[in-house]
Design an enzyme around this catalytic site. Sequence first.
Site, mmCIF file in Angstrom:
data_model
loop_
_atom_site.group_PDB
_atom_site.id
_atom_site.type_symbol
_atom_site.label_atom_id
_atom_site.label_comp_id
_atom_site.label_asym_id
_atom_site.label_seq_id
_atom_site.Cartn_x
_atom_site.Cartn_y
_atom_site.Cartn_z
ATOM 1 N N ASP A 16 0.820 -1.205 0.000
ATOM 2 C CA ASP A 16 0.000 0.000 0.000
ATOM 3 C C ASP A 16 0.859 1.261 0.000
ATOM 4 O O ASP A 16 0.495 2.275 -0.600
ATOM 5 C CB ASP A 16 -0.935 -0.009 1.211
ATOM 6 N N CYS A 240 -4.756 4.926 -1.962
ATOM 7 C CA CYS A 240 -5.348 4.212 -3.092
ATOM 8 C C CYS A 240 -5.224 5.038 -4.373
ATOM 9 O O CYS A 240 -5.650 6.197 -4.395
ATOM 10 C CB CYS A 240 -6.820 3.917 -2.808
ATOM 11 N N ASN A 249 -1.656 5.508 5.005
ATOM 12 C CA ASN A 249 -2.140 4.681 6.109
ATOM 13 C C ASN A 249 -1.690 5.278 7.433
ATOM 14 O O ASN A 249 -0.785 6.120 7.485
ATOM 15 C CB ASN A 249 -1.532 3.283 6.008
#
Length: 313
Positions: A16, A240, A249
């Site tokens: 991510d 994203c 995050n």
Amino acid sequence: MNNLNQVNITEVCPRDGFQSLPETIPTDEKVAYINQMMECGFKQIEVTSFVHPKAVPQLKDASEVLEKINRPSGVKLRALIPNLRGLERAIEAKVDKVKLMLSATDSHSKNNANATTFEAIKGFEPLVQRAETSPIHVGGSISVAFGCPYEGSVPIERHIEIAKRYEQMGITDISLADTTGMANPYKIKRVVEALRKEFPSFHFSLHLHNTRGMAFANAVAGFEVGIVDFDSSAAGLGGCPYAPNASGNIATEDLVHGFEEMGIKTGIDLNRVINIAKLLEQRFPIQSDSFILKAGKCSDLHIAPKEQTKIGN
């Protein structure tokens, strides 16, 4: 309130975090970061995503990374997959677990997977059938679970229907993702409590983004209603590619530090994580976002100042 005094943290920076960077990191550099993460005490690391190279060019070397990294016992390797081809690559690379990509809303799903939510989950059926003939474990996910940038709040009924579709395929391990940081502690508790009541045998985890500074409060709220598994990314990297304003995050060092300060064990070596996060911050200063890197740990005491000289009357 959760009766356990321990949580499990999955490091997701290699997937991510790296996928959202404006530049591609050389494979050997990725391998070096991941190998250092292996030594921090994580029981699970999300190493990469087996998506098409044109969709996420930063992760086009997924198979090569998995060939080169260390594989110490006790650390499970997880990867994100979008389709059957991705699963085949994951099986070939010998990952332990794959996570499916699914959006809570049709708007986000069409942007992310070129299909509605229930079209996308229907497409998982051959994938799950194939996984049953392999040693790999399949988990599900619900992106934008606590708010969609296109549709706003997601009704509880929508989550329940998605979970039922997962259950029909035999998937009872689901990650709830706050993809664009629209959650708050009340919303976390409301969604988690409703899902745990409806599906008491399911295992739910939280994937939190700190877009609006709410991620740690949301993690605590999740813990208070029974969540013990959380995702985080060293130095707060992440976001994203298919969601507007989806910043990083929650930083792993912030999450570990916060829980440990509350007396909740993580099993993670915080100092090792901080050292890795510092390297990432130096390498990607614009993308990093971490309170601990700014302020240090609460235990980092300083020499007390001398008495101030009084000025004026």
